[in-house]
Design a protein around this motif. Structure first.
Motif, PDB file in Angstrom:
ATOM      1  N   GLY A  39       5.727  16.459   0.163  1.00 60.51           N
ATOM      2  CA  GLY A  39       4.278  16.497   0.348  1.00 60.51           C
ATOM      3  C   GLY A  39       3.682  15.102   0.360  1.00 60.51           C
ATOM      4  O   GLY A  39       2.804  14.793   1.172  1.00 60.51           O
ATOM      5  N   ARG A  40       4.175  14.232  -0.520  1.00 63.24           N
ATOM      6  CA  ARG A  40       3.641  12.862  -0.555  1.00 63.24           C
ATOM      7  C   ARG A  40       3.992  12.095   0.716  1.00 63.24           C
ATOM      8  O   ARG A  40       3.183  11.326   1.235  1.00 63.24           O
ATOM      9  CB  ARG A  40       4.193  12.100  -1.767  1.00 63.24           C
ATOM     10  CG  ARG A  40       3.649  12.626  -3.092  1.00 63.24           C
ATOM     11  CD  ARG A  40       4.177  11.811  -4.268  1.00 63.24           C
ATOM     12  NE  ARG A  40       3.916  12.485  -5.526  1.00 63.24           N
ATOM     13  CZ  ARG A  40       3.816  11.863  -6.714  1.00 63.24           C
ATOM     14  NH1 ARG A  40       4.003  10.552  -6.806  1.00 63.24           N
ATOM     15  NH2 ARG A  40       3.578  12.552  -7.805  1.00 63.24           N
ATOM     16  N   GLU A  41       5.196  12.303   1.199  1.00 58.83           N
ATOM     17  CA  GLU A  41       5.583  11.619   2.434  1.00 58.83           C
ATOM     18  C   GLU A  41       4.725  12.070   3.607  1.00 58.83           C
ATOM     19  O   GLU A  41       4.275  11.257   4.416  1.00 58.83           O
ATOM     20  CB  GLU A  41       7.073  11.870   2.749  1.00 58.83           C
ATOM     21  CG  GLU A  41       8.023  10.957   1.995  1.00 58.83           C
ATOM     22  CD  GLU A  41       7.846   9.473   2.349  1.00 58.83           C
ATOM     23  OE1 GLU A  41       7.300   8.744   1.487  1.00 58.83           O
ATOM     24  OE2 GLU A  41       8.245   9.053   3.446  1.00 58.83           O
ATOM     25  N   LEU A  42       4.497  13.373   3.692  1.00 60.49           N
ATOM     26  CA  LEU A  42       3.651  13.880   4.777  1.00 60.49           C
ATOM     27  C   LEU A  42       2.231  13.318   4.650  1.00 60.49           C
ATOM     28  O   LEU A  42       1.622  12.909   5.640  1.00 60.49           O
ATOM     29  CB  LEU A  42       3.622  15.412   4.758  1.00 60.49           C
ATOM     30  CG  LEU A  42       2.796  16.073   5.860  1.00 60.49           C
ATOM     31  CD1 LEU A  42       3.359  15.759   7.247  1.00 60.49           C
ATOM     32  CD2 LEU A  42       2.725  17.597   5.669  1.00 60.49           C
ATOM     33  N   ALA A  43       1.730  13.266   3.404  1.00 57.43           N
ATOM     34  CA  ALA A  43       0.378  12.730   3.183  1.00 57.43           C
ATOM     35  C   ALA A  43       0.319  11.254   3.576  1.00 57.43           C
ATOM     36  O   ALA A  43      -0.627  10.815   4.239  1.00 57.43           O
ATOM     37  CB  ALA A  43      -0.027  12.912   1.723  1.00 57.43           C
ATOM     38  N   LEU A  80       1.363   6.784  -3.985  1.00 59.85           N
ATOM     39  CA  LEU A  80       0.954   7.243  -2.662  1.00 59.85           C
ATOM     40  C   LEU A  80       0.447   6.078  -1.807  1.00 59.85           C
ATOM     41  O   LEU A  80       0.821   5.949  -0.627  1.00 59.85           O
ATOM     42  CB  LEU A  80      -0.128   8.321  -2.805  1.00 59.85           C
ATOM     43  CG  LEU A  80      -0.442   9.137  -1.556  1.00 59.85           C
ATOM     44  CD1 LEU A  80       0.824   9.678  -0.901  1.00 59.85           C
ATOM     45  CD2 LEU A  80      -1.378  10.293  -1.906  1.00 59.85           C
ATOM     46  N   LYS A  81      -0.373   5.213  -2.381  1.00 54.88           N
ATOM     47  CA  LYS A  81      -0.863   4.059  -1.616  1.00 54.88           C
ATOM     48  C   LYS A  81       0.304   3.164  -1.196  1.00 54.88           C
ATOM     49  O   LYS A  81       0.292   2.565  -0.122  1.00 54.88           O
ATOM     50  CB  LYS A  81      -1.875   3.257  -2.444  1.00 54.88           C
ATOM     51  CG  LYS A  81      -3.159   4.030  -2.776  1.00 54.88           C
ATOM     52  CD  LYS A  81      -4.289   3.742  -1.805  1.00 54.88           C
ATOM     53  CE  LYS A  81      -5.518   4.559  -2.173  1.00 54.88           C
ATOM     54  NZ  LYS A  81      -6.721   4.236  -1.404  1.00 54.88           N
ATOM     55  N   GLY A  82       1.316   3.093  -2.071  1.00 58.06           N
ATOM     56  CA  GLY A  82       2.473   2.259  -1.775  1.00 58.06           C
ATOM     57  C   GLY A  82       3.313   2.767  -0.616  1.00 58.06           C
ATOM     58  O   GLY A  82       4.096   2.021  -0.026  1.00 58.06           O
ATOM     59  N   ARG A  83       3.181   4.024  -0.287  1.00 54.89           N
ATOM     60  CA  ARG A  83       3.956   4.582   0.824  1.00 54.89           C
ATOM     61  C   ARG A  83       3.309   4.320   2.186  1.00 54.89           C
ATOM     62  O   ARG A  83       3.916   4.606   3.227  1.00 54.89           O
ATOM     63  CB  ARG A  83       4.087   6.100   0.645  1.00 54.89           C
ATOM     64  CG  ARG A  83       4.894   6.528  -0.573  1.00 54.89           C
ATOM     65  CD  ARG A  83       4.831   8.047  -0.773  1.00 54.89           C
ATOM     66  NE  ARG A  83       5.382   8.426  -2.073  1.00 54.89           N
ATOM     67  CZ  ARG A  83       6.494   9.172  -2.232  1.00 54.89           C
ATOM     68  NH1 ARG A  83       7.159   9.604  -1.182  1.00 54.89           N
ATOM     69  NH2 ARG A  83       6.926   9.483  -3.446  1.00 54.89           N
ATOM     70  N   LEU A  84       2.055   3.835   2.194  1.00 52.75           N
ATOM     71  CA  LEU A  84       1.321   3.758   3.458  1.00 52.75           C
ATOM     72  C   LEU A  84       1.841   2.673   4.401  1.00 52.75           C
ATOM     73  O   LEU A  84       1.876   2.864   5.617  1.00 52.75           O
ATOM     74  CB  LEU A  84      -0.171   3.527   3.182  1.00 52.75           C
ATOM     75  CG  LEU A  84      -0.875   4.695   2.466  1.00 52.75           C
ATOM     76  CD1 LEU A  84      -2.270   4.271   2.020  1.00 52.75           C
ATOM     77  CD2 LEU A  84      -0.951   5.916   3.367  1.00 52.75           C
ATOM     78  N   ALA A  85       2.249   1.543   3.813  1.00 52.11           N
ATOM     79  CA  ALA A  85       2.614   0.390   4.650  1.00 52.11           C
ATOM     80  C   ALA A  85       3.729   0.746   5.629  1.00 52.11           C
ATOM     81  O   ALA A  85       3.716   0.318   6.787  1.00 52.11           O
ATOM     82  CB  ALA A  85       3.027  -0.782   3.763  1.00 52.11           C
ATOM     83  N   LYS A  86       4.693   1.555   5.167  1.00 48.65           N
ATOM     84  CA  LYS A  86       5.818   1.820   6.073  1.00 48.65           C
ATOM     85  C   LYS A  86       5.406   2.655   7.280  1.00 48.65           C
ATOM     86  O   LYS A  86       6.140   2.750   8.265  1.00 48.65           O
ATOM     87  CB  LYS A  86       6.988   2.461   5.311  1.00 48.65           C
ATOM     88  CG  LYS A  86       6.792   3.863   4.831  1.00 48.65           C
ATOM     89  CD  LYS A  86       8.144   4.421   4.308  1.00 48.65           C
ATOM     90  CE  LYS A  86       8.027   5.805   3.753  1.00 48.65           C
ATOM     91  NZ  LYS A  86       7.984   5.870   2.293  1.00 48.65           N
ATOM     92  N   PHE A  87       4.219   3.275   7.211  1.00 48.87           N
ATOM     93  CA  PHE A  87       3.697   3.977   8.387  1.00 48.87           C
ATOM     94  C   PHE A  87       2.641   3.130   9.109  1.00 48.87           C
ATOM     95  O   PHE A  87       1.888   3.624   9.931  1.00 48.87           O
ATOM     96  CB  PHE A  87       3.109   5.335   7.985  1.00 48.87           C
ATOM     97  CG  PHE A  87       4.127   6.267   7.376  1.00 48.87           C
ATOM     98  CD1 PHE A  87       5.117   6.842   8.174  1.00 48.87           C
ATOM     99  CD2 PHE A  87       4.121   6.557   6.017  1.00 48.87           C
ATOM    100  CE1 PHE A  87       6.070   7.697   7.623  1.00 48.87           C
ATOM    101  CE2 PHE A  87       5.069   7.411   5.459  1.00 48.87           C
ATOM    102  CZ  PHE A  87       6.057   7.979   6.258  1.00 48.87           C
ATOM    103  N   GLY A  88       2.605   1.835   8.745  1.00 47.51           N
ATOM    104  CA  GLY A  88       1.666   0.935   9.414  1.00 47.51           C
ATOM    105  C   GLY A  88       0.225   1.167   9.029  1.00 47.51           C
ATOM    106  O   GLY A  88      -0.692   0.862   9.790  1.00 47.51           O
ATOM    107  N   ARG A  89       0.016   1.699   7.820  1.00 47.00           N
ATOM    108  CA  ARG A  89      -1.352   2.032   7.422  1.00 47.00           C
ATOM    109  C   ARG A  89      -1.832   1.121   6.282  1.00 47.00           C
ATOM    110  O   ARG A  89      -1.035   0.678   5.458  1.00 47.00           O
ATOM    111  CB  ARG A  89      -1.425   3.493   6.967  1.00 47.00           C
ATOM    112  CG  ARG A  89      -0.980   4.471   8.022  1.00 47.00           C
ATOM    113  CD  ARG A  89      -1.093   5.899   7.528  1.00 47.00           C
ATOM    114  NE  ARG A  89      -2.486   6.237   7.193  1.00 47.00           N
ATOM    115  CZ  ARG A  89      -2.844   7.337   6.544  1.00 47.00           C
ATOM    116  NH1 ARG A  89      -1.925   8.208   6.136  1.00 47.00           N
ATOM    117  NH2 ARG A  89      -4.108   7.577   6.289  1.00 47.00           N
TER     118      ARG A  89
END
Lengths: 442, 442
Positions: A227-231, A255-264
Motif C-alpha cells: 500500500g505504501r509503495e502504491l501511495a 512515505l515521504k522518503g519513498r517519493l524520490a525514486k518515483f521522481g516526486r
C-alpha cells in the motif's frame, strides 16, 4: 516574492451520524442522517464556512447484516458519488473526495464519473482509491470470497493506470468548438488509450473533456508495504491511522522518503492522519461530552465493531469479559491495526468488551478530548514535528461535532497562523497546494 | 369523488446543445453546453417552472471519434447519474430519468446509485434501462464486439430482476432507529436476495433503505419484438420514435395489449413518443427558425448521423449524391428505424446527403414545425386518438428551444385542460399517475 508560510490542511470525514458507533442514539443526533440530504448539505456548508479543504466520504459496496449490525447505523446511506455530485451544486469551494473500490468496478465508469464530478464542481473532485477486503462485498459481484491481497493490489495499480490514461484522453485545448469552421474538436489532440493488460482491456477515449484539475486528486489510505509503495507512486493525499507522535513521524518520513525514486518531491503528497476530536470549553466538559456517547455503547456492538476493525472477524462467540482472542493474521490489509490493538489490550489488560468500548469513538485513530487550546497544541505539534501535513477530522457525532470543530478549533488554528482564513484557489489542487496534473500524452 | 380528467405527460429530452446535429454552431447556443452545469441547471428550472414531468438524459459509454465525429458536439458531456444527482439539489418537483446500460454494468452498482438518487431527490428518480449495441462501447469494457441481441436481452431481463430484488431488500418500515432500545433496523424486515442466475450472482442486501418511490420508475425504449415484450413485463414509461399517427396508434395498442398477460392494467405503462418541435408565432417564422439550423449542416455530418441511426454504419465511403446503399440487416436493434428510413428515401427519391440533412433535426422522430396552436392540435390528436399518453419533447437547440416550448406550447396545452398547472404529488410516480411499487418480499 516571499513564500507563504506552510499551513495545515483539513478534511471533514463525513459518516452519517458521526464516528462514534453509538452516536445515532444520542438525543442531539438525527438517527436518519444517512439518507437525509438536508443533513449533508448542512455539514458541507458548515465545513465550507470553516474553510476545510475537503469533505471525505468512506464507502463499502455491501450492507452490514446480522443481529449486531441491526444495532449499528451502518446499513443505509447515500452512495458517495451521487451524494457528492448533489453537494457540488450547493457548495463553491470545498473539495469532494469519494471512496471507490478498484476491486469491483470498471475503470471506464470510474474515470468517467470522477471526471464528470470534477466538471460539475469546477475542479473539486478527489478519488480515494481503495481495494476491497470483505467477503460481503465480493458476494455482491459474482464471487464467493474477496480477492487476495497481492492480486487486489495488482488490479488496483492497473486500474489507476487505465483511469489516469482515460483522464488524459483529450488535451486541455482539444475542444475548439469553432462555430465558423464547424470543427468541434481537433482530432490531433485526442489520444486513444488502447490499453490491454492483465486485468483490463479498455480502448477509450473518455467521453468527457479533460477536467478542470487535469485529473481529480488521488487519495489513498493503505499502510501495508504494498500500500505504501502504491501511495508513493500514485497518491497525492494519504489518509492514515496513527496513534502516537512517534509512530506518525515514522510513517510520515517513511512515505515521504519513498517519493524520490518515483521522481516526486515531498510536497507532491500530503499526509493527513485521522484525528478523533471531542472539544469542550473545559477539559472536564469535553470528557463529559465523550462519556455521554460511551454510555450508549452496548458491549456486543463495541465488540462487533472491533471485529470489523481487526479484519472482518466475527467475535460474537467469545466471552465479553475474556481477553482478546489470538486471531490468525489475515490477508485483509488490517495487519497493522491488528498489531496495534493487540498491544493495547495487553498493555492495559482490557477485556474484549472494554477494548470494544475503547475503540467505539476513534476506531483506532489518534484521539483528542479537551479544550480548543489543548487540541490545537497537539495538532500543531504533529504538524510542526514532521508527523502530518494536515488532518482528516473525525467527530463523534454529526452535525454537532463538526460545528464544534468549526466554532472552537478552526479559529484557534487561524489565530496561530496555522490555517487559512480564505481559500487560496478555486480548485481542490490549488487549495491543497498541488500542481495541476500534466497530460502524459501531450 | 369524480375522476380527474386524463392529462398528458411531458418529458424534456436534454441533449447538451439540443437535438439538431448542427445546433452547437448556431449563435444562440452555448457550444460548451455539454459540460456547463449552469446550462443544465437553467434547463431543469425552465422545465420545472413549466411543470414538465421529467428530465430525460440519453447516454453512451463511449466517445464518438473520427474525422466526422470531430465536427459534431457529441464527444464531451456529463455522466448522467452525476449530472442528475447535482440537478436534484437545485430542483424540487421534476423527475430525473437517466439512461444506464445493462450490457456493461453491475446490477449492484446500478441498483444502489438509482436508490441513492431517489433518496436525494425525495422520490424523483427514473432509470431508462437499455442494452448497448455499439462496438465502441464494448471495447471500453474488455470486449472486441458488442454483445448479440438475444444475449443482450437475456442479460437485461436478469439485470432488471436483480436490481428490483435489491431495491426490495428492506421493507419500507425496516429502519426503526429506536434510540431507547438500540434497535436500528428490524432484522425480520430485511430480505437477502441470494440471486444466482445465468449472468449474475448477487447476494445483497442493498446498503440503501427502500427508496421514497419504493422503486425508481422503469423506462424503456426498445421497439423490437423482444424489446416490446420486456417493456410489457417491466417498463412503466416507454419512449418511442413514431412518425405517423397510424404507426403510433399501432405501436400504442400493440404494447398496451401485451400488458394483461403480465397481470398489468393499461394505465400502469405510459407511452411517450418523441416529438421534435420548432415553434414560431407564425408557421413561416417557425420554418425560418428551423432552416437556420438546416443551413449549418455539413453533408458529411448529416450522413454520419444517418449511419449511426441506421445501426452504427460507416457511410463515409458512399457518394453523397448517390442513393442510400442497401445495408445488411443488423443485430443492433435499429431494424425498425432502418426500414422507415429506407422507405422514406425511396418515396421521396432522396440522395444520401439529402436524407442525412432530413434527419439532422428530429432524427427519425415525429416532427412538428408551426405555431403553438398547430402544434398543440397535433399533440392533442395523438393524445386523444390512442397514440400517446404524453410526449418526450426534443427541441433543436438548448436552452432556446425548451424556453420556446415552455412559453408557447405549455400554456396552450394548459388552456385546453390537457396539461397540469400544478404538480399533483411530490414523487415522479405520483405525477405520472403510477402507483408506489409494492415490495415483492413483504
Amino acid at each position: 516574492m516571499s513564500q507563504a508560510p506552510r499551513q495545515l490542511k483539513l478534511g471533514a470525514f463525513l459518516m452519517a451520524t458521526g464516528h462514534h458507533v453509538a452516536a445515532w442514539r444520542h438525543p442531539d443526533v438525527p438517527a436518519n442522517a444517512g439518507l437525509d440530504f438536508k443533513h449533508y448539505k448542512h455539514l458541507a456548508q458548515v465545513a465550507e464556512r470553516a474553510r476545510f479543504d475537503t469533505l471525505f466520504v468512506a464507502d463499502s459496496v455491501a450492507a452490514a447484516t446480522g443481529d449486531i449490525a441491526s444495532r449499528m447505523a451502518r446499513s443505509d446511506h447515500f452512495e458517495p458519488l451521487t451524494l457528492l455530485s448533489a453537494l457540488s451544486a450547493v457548495t463553491e469551494h470545498i473539495g469532494l473526495i469519494s471512496t471507490v473500490t478498484t476491486s469491483y468496478n470498471e475503470p471506464y465508469h470510474v474515470a468517467r464519473k470522477f471526471a464528470s464530478l470534477d466538471h460539475l464542481s469546477g475542479g473539486r473532485a478527489g478519488w480515494n482509491l481503495v481495494t476491497s477486503d470483505a467477503a460481503a462485498e465480493a458476494q455482491n459481484f459474482g464471487r464467493d470470497e474477496h480477492i487476495g491481497h497481492a492480486e487486489r493490489y495488482s488490479r488496483a495499480r492497473e486500474f489507476h493506470r487505465v483511469v489516469t490514461g482515460l483522464w488524459d484522453s483529450w488535451a486541455d485545448d482539444a475542444f475548439t468548438r469553432d462555430k465558423a469552421s464547424g470543427q468541434y474538436y481537433d482530432p490531433a489532440k485526442l489520444h486513444v488509450l488502447n490499453h490491454s493488460g492483465d486485468h483490463f482491456k479498455v480502448k477509450g477515449p473518455l467521453n468527457v473533456a479533460r477536467s478542470p484539475q487535469g485529473r481529480p486528486v488521488i487519495v489513498q489510505a493503505g499502510s501495508s508495504e504494498t500500500g505504501r509503495e502504491l501511495a508513493a507512486q500514485t497518491a497525492e493525499v494519504v489518509f492514515t491511522a496513527q496513534t502516537s507522535l512517534a509512530n506518525a513521524q515514522a510513517f510520515y518520513s517513511d512515505l515521504k522518503g519513498r517519493l524520490a525514486k518515483f521522481g516526486r518531491t515531498p510536497d507532491s503528497l500530503k499526509i493527513m492522519p485521522g484525528v478523533f476530536v471531542v472539544v469542550g470549553e473545559t477539559e472536564a466538559l469535553a470528557r463529559q461530552k465523550f462519556e455521554a456517547f460511551q454510555a450508549l455503547v452496548e458491549p456486543e456492538v463495541g465488540v462487533a465493531l472491533l471485529g470489523r476493525m481487526l479484519g472482518n472477524f466475527d467475535l460474537s462467540g467469545y466471552p465479553l469479559n475474556g481477553p482478546l482472542p489470538e486471531l490468525p493474521l489475515t490477508d485483509s490489509g488490517q495487519q497493522s491495526r491488528q498489531k496495534l490493538l493487540t498491544e493495547l489490550a495487553g498493555r492495559e489488560n482490557l477485556s474484549l468488551a472494554e477494548l470494544g468500548r475503547k475503540i467505539a469513538g476513534g476506531r483506532g485513530h489518534y484521539s483528542l478530548i479537551g479544550t480548543p487550546v489543548q487540541i490545537a497544541d497537539q495538532l500543531q505539534e504533529w504538524f510542526e514535528q514532521g508527523a502530518a501535513d494536515g488532518f482528516n477530522v473525525l467527530v463523534p457525532h454529526l452535525p454537532g461535532g463538526l460545528e464544534d470543530f468549526a466554532d472552537y478549533i478552526v479559529p484557534e488554528l487561524q489565530r496561530r497562523g496555522l490555517f487559512r482564513t480564505e481559500y487560496e484557489g478555486s480548485t481542490l489542487r490549488e487549495n491543497l497546494g498541488l500542481e495541476k496534473s500534466a497530460n502524459q500524452f501531450v
